[in-house]
Design an enzyme around this catalytic site. Structure first.
Site, PDB file in Angstrom:
ATOM      1  N   ASP A 156       0.858  -1.175   0.000  1.00 55.33           N
ATOM      2  CA  ASP A 156       0.000   0.000   0.000  1.00 55.33           C
ATOM      3  C   ASP A 156       0.904   1.237   0.000  1.00 55.33           C
ATOM      4  OD1 ASP A 156      -1.816  -2.058   0.489  1.00 55.33           O
ATOM      5  OD2 ASP A 156      -3.100  -0.775   1.728  1.00 55.33           O
ATOM      6  N   LYS A 220      -6.740   3.445  -3.566  1.00 50.72           N
ATOM      7  CA  LYS A 220      -7.217   3.430  -2.173  1.00 50.72           C
ATOM      8  C   LYS A 220      -7.413   4.868  -1.724  1.00 50.72           C
ATOM      9  CE  LYS A 220      -5.272   2.099   2.352  1.00 50.72           C
ATOM     10  NZ  LYS A 220      -4.217   1.346   3.052  1.00 50.72           N
ATOM     11  N   LYS A 256     -10.170   0.344  -2.840  1.00 51.81           N
ATOM     12  CA  LYS A 256     -10.122   0.127  -1.388  1.00 51.81           C
ATOM     13  C   LYS A 256     -10.408   1.412  -0.632  1.00 51.81           C
ATOM     14  CE  LYS A 256      -6.991  -1.183   2.397  1.00 51.81           C
ATOM     15  NZ  LYS A 256      -5.668  -1.685   2.795  1.00 51.81           N
TER      16      LYS A 256
END
Lengths: 320, 288
Positions: A156, A220, A256
């Site tokens: 991430d 995300k 996400k």
């Protein structure tokens, strides 16, 4: 400067990638109707979900969860404990599935890997000088390759919001591309836009397109360290960007939302928006994740309430 | 058609609502029922709480519990005394509503006075009960061994049908004085005094969520209260036998403390305070 981008993703991009040509590409991204987006999510949020569907939705939400701990006080013990919960969220109810992944700081990756070994749970690590991303590209790439070496399944990364907002699109693009390169075939790359710092839906949409063009497997919303974190309208804007990107290139990108999703009701609303925007092809843990920590207990409590018909208490669920 | 009173004004009629988390919502179900006086005349339509209203009330009580219990006993005593002051202020309204319930004016006034006095009496216990119920225990060893009472948590109260006000105050005051929070199901036949009481609470510095008052049918609400895993004790003083049995059955799932099974509706006793506390015992080495 010639840059290698996965050929299928290059369809949207200018032939010669420079800061100016990227700026031109982002100008071509359609702008967002703010009122329309908010009305759309408000109307989707009121949709009534009946008991059987709710039970399915809750289990799906568990399977889509990236159970997260990103605190300065994290320890191997805390990570081991959380990972055990990730594998078996409700020890009294084997019908509750494992979560998708645990999400931790780089230093905690080995402990998380050890704790989830033999299960379906993946290990995601934040990287690229999370949460600010204020570091030079070289060190960010080094950090990422180290985390990939340690065996993390998912990375991430954060974008450099300062660079993006000041128009240094090439730098942001280049960073994502290089990080993608070191992830190779081993690690999935999720790119955190930190939408709370981008200022407008238009900027969110541009950042989404930039990240996807540069090679993101997932986009995300947030780090969880900035307020506001994930919201439904911002998620809808990003989902629409994903749809546009898919229609233009044929490349499927995951989504996400992370931070601020605390109740089952919230989670189900996200699933409704997802289903209405991208359809069932995205309704799997491969293409949608929730970044959350407290959400899991609320979902477990709801699952048990549906099963027993008794309202539940946090006293009877493990704290993580 | 618009009702006009003799003075030529429009009637300003009150909507009788629930009291949850310091607010006065209607029932989420939109339901209401008719409250009648002792002669069968319609007094008002009052909200009929649903299981979801009860769920919200328990959630509010759970959230409020930690801070309420953390206040000093002295401070809680002040707030209980403030409730008594404000009840005194609204005495005429209480007396009228109790009169509608069938009491003579003199008896109604006497019940209001008794209820105010009872609140004052329990207010006095706020900073004293832990001295009385706490103890330095004699143990054979080099230790201090100290027992101290602590609040049980979230308490559900099925208030007595009558006396409508004194019964409510008598069951509620000993619960909240130690730091518990309460979800009350009011008298079904005489809900108005309980609603006026919630308006008193609103102006008495009682933090939101510490006391939540639901009007409705105990037979409908009690099972949800009994089954709720986040309720730690239930006072059954106002429960009819079938409701009482159902509550006992539900209470097994998280071993709720059950109080008020003796049928007293207007008891005044420090033992009632003790009934809603848990004893914490601490061992501490001596002479170090």
């Amino acid at each position: 400067m010639a840059l290698a981008v996965a050929p299928d993703r290059a369809a949207l991009l200018p032939e010669r990638i420079t800061n100016a040509s990227l700026a031109g590409f982002l100008r071509s991204v359609p702008s967002t109707d703010e009122v329309g987006v908010e009305e759309r999510v408000a109307s989707l949020s009121t949709r009534s979900i009946k008991k059987d569907s709710k039970s399915e939705a809750l289990r799906l939400a568990v399977r889509m969860m990236d159970l997260t701990t990103l605190e300065g006080k994290d320890t191997p013990g805390k990570v081991a404990q959380m990972s055990a919960k990730a594998v078996r969220p409700d020890p009294t109810d084997p019908s509750v599935p494992s979560v998708a992944a645990v999400c931790v700081y780089p230093a905690m990756v080995p402990y998380a890997l050890e704790a989830v070994a033999g299960s379906s749970v993946k290990v995601a690590s934040v990287a690229t000088y999370f949460p600010s991303g204020q570091l030079d590209t070289k060190l960010k790439v080094t950090e990422t390759s180290r985390v990939v070496e340690m065996g993390a399944h998912e990375i991430d990364m954060v974008i450099d919001r300062g660079a993006f907002l000041s128009g240094e699109y090439f730098r942001v693009f280049d960073e994502i591309r290089r990080v993608r390169e070191v992830c190779g075939d081993q690690a999935h790359l999720k790119v955190i836009l930190e939408t709370g710092e981008l200022g407008s839906y238009d900027q969110v949409r541009r950042a989404s397109m930039l990240a996807m063009a540069a090679g993101a497997d997932f986009i995300k919303t947030s780090t969880g360290k900035v307020q506001p974190a994930a919201t439904l309208p911002v998620t809808l804007v990003m989902l629409e960007a994903i749809r546009d990107f898919y229609l233009a290139t044929g490349v499927q990108v995951g989504m996400k939302p992370a931070g601020g999703i605390r109740t089952s009701k919230d989670a189900i609303r996200y699933l409704v928006v997802l289903n209405e925007t991208l359809g069932s092809a995205w309704m799997t843990p491969d293409w949608f994740r929730f970044g959350a920590s407290t959400l899991l207990n609320d979902v477990l409590m709801q699952i048990r309430w549906l099963k027993t018909g008794r309202y539940q208490s946090a006293d009877y669920f493990t704290k993580d | 058609m618009v009702n006009q009173s003799r003075a030529g004004r429009l009637d300003v009629r009150k909507t009788y609502k629930l009291y949850i988390n310091g607010e006065f919502p209607r029932s989420e179900s939109g339901r209401s029922y008719v409250a009648r006086d002792s002669e069968g005349e319609v007094l008002a339509r009052v909200a009929r709480a649903s299981r979801k209203d009860l769920r919200e009330a328990v959630r509010a009580a759970r959230t409020a519990e930690e801070k309420w219990a953390a206040k000093s006993g002295y401070n809680r005593g002040q707030i209980l005394y403030r409730i008594a002051e404000m009840m005194e202020d609204r005495g005429a309204v209480f007396a009228e509503q109790l009169g509608d319930g069938g009491l003579t004016p003199a008896r109604a006034r006497a019940e209001v006075s008794a209820a105010v006095d009872r609140m004052v009496w329990y207010a006095g216990w706020a900073d004293k009960f832990s001295q009385i119920y706490g103890n330095l225990n004699p143990v054979a060893g080099p230790f201090f061994n100290i027992s101290a009472p602590e609040p049980t948590g979230v308490v559900g109260i099925i208030a007595p049908e009558t006396p409508a006000l004194l019964g409510l105050v008598s069951r509620l005051a000993p619960v909240i004085v130690t730091g518990n929070t309460a979800v009350v199901v009011s008298s079904e036949s005489q809900p108005l005094p309980a609603i006026t009481f919630s308006e008193v609470l609103e102006s008495s510095d009682v933090p939101p969520g510490v006391i939540n008052i639901l009007t409705g049918f105990p037979a409908e609400l009690a099972p949800w209260l009994a089954d709720h895993m986040d309720v730690n004790a239930v006072d059954l003083a106002g429960a009819v036998p079938e409701v009482g049995l159902r509550v006992r059955q539900g209470a097994v799932h998280n071993v709720k403390r059950l109080v008020g099974t003796d049928g007293y509706t207007d008891l005044q006793s420090p033992y009632l305070i003790a009934a809603f506390t848990e004893t914490k015992t601490v061992w501490h080495p001596k002479g170090l």
